[in-house]
Design an enzyme around this catalytic site. Structure first.
Site, short mmCIF file in Angstrom:
data_model
loop_
_atom_site.label_atom_id
_atom_site.label_comp_id
_atom_site.label_asym_id
_atom_site.label_seq_id
_atom_site.Cartn_x
_atom_site.Cartn_y
_atom_site.Cartn_z
N ASP A 39 10.10 -7.51 8.88
CA ASP A 39 8.85 -6.90 9.31
C ASP A 39 8.53 -7.38 10.72
OD1 ASP A 39 5.81 -6.61 9.59
OD2 ASP A 39 6.15 -5.67 7.63
N ILE A 40 8.01 -6.49 11.56
CA ILE A 40 7.70 -6.89 12.95
C ILE A 40 6.41 -7.70 13.05
CG2 ILE A 40 9.02 -5.01 13.99
CD1 ILE A 40 6.30 -3.60 14.52
N ASN A 97 2.51 -0.92 -1.27
CA ASN A 97 1.20 -0.34 -1.00
C ASN A 97 1.28 1.16 -1.27
OD1 ASN A 97 0.25 -2.82 -0.02
ND2 ASN A 97 1.09 -2.41 1.99
N GLU A 105 0.27 2.25 5.11
CA GLU A 105 0.14 2.66 6.51
C GLU A 105 1.28 3.53 7.02
OE1 GLU A 105 -0.40 -1.04 8.58
OE2 GLU A 105 -2.54 -1.07 8.14
N VAL A 106 2.43 3.51 6.36
CA VAL A 106 3.57 4.32 6.77
C VAL A 106 3.92 5.27 5.64
CG1 VAL A 106 5.99 4.29 7.52
CG2 VAL A 106 4.44 2.45 8.24
N HIS A 110 8.11 1.85 0.91
CA HIS A 110 8.70 0.58 1.32
C HIS A 110 8.19 -0.54 0.42
CE1 HIS A 110 5.07 1.26 3.75
NE2 HIS A 110 4.95 -0.05 3.89
N HIS A 112 7.67 -4.57 0.22
CA HIS A 112 7.57 -5.81 0.99
C HIS A 112 8.13 -6.93 0.12
CE1 HIS A 112 4.59 -4.44 4.08
NE2 HIS A 112 4.35 -3.53 3.13
#
Length: 125
Positions: A39-40, A97, A105-106, A110, A112
């Site tokens: 993750d960035i 999420n 948010e995307v 995904h 995590h």
């Protein structure tokens, strides 16, 4: 800003661009079903995202539309990443999420993976 997981898949989302090689990532793992990368904006010493290689908006979308091979392949990929990162012994946290209340948010499914420290609380207020 949270997304609406009921909208159609957006081929211009950041994870779609990463899958196409248009945006670089710090890759951890890749197979036929999934790509995993750091993750960035890490929220833990280890914070890796695992995304399916197919266009699924959310967990709900994935569980409705993915075939058995995609579900098994993606799930196994998440496990492979945790073992590769040697998180299986001390433990780790998985989080997905979903939608507005989940603060997704995307618009690409995904998972995590958080590790490298003790996680005491399930949800922080």
């Amino acid at each position: 800003m949270p997304i609406d997981p009921k909208l159609p898949y957006d081929n211009e989302n950041i994870f779609a661009k990463i899958l196409r090689g248009e945006v670089p990532c710090n890759k951890v793992y890749e197979d036929d079903y999934a790509l995993a990368f750091h993750d960035i904006r890490p929220q833990a010493p280890v914070h890796v995202l695992v995304i399916p290689k197919a266009p699924f908006v959310s967990w709900d979308d994935f569980t409705q539309k993915a075939d058995d091979a995609q579900i098994a392949g993606f799930t196994r990929a998440v496990g492979a990443v945790t073992r590769q990162l040697e998180l299986d012994e001390p433990g780790y946290r998985l989080m997905v999420n979903m939608g507005g209340h989940g603060h997704q948010e995307v618009p690409h499914l995904h998972v995590h993976i958080f590790g490298g420290r003790q996680f005491y609380h399930m949800i922080c207020e």
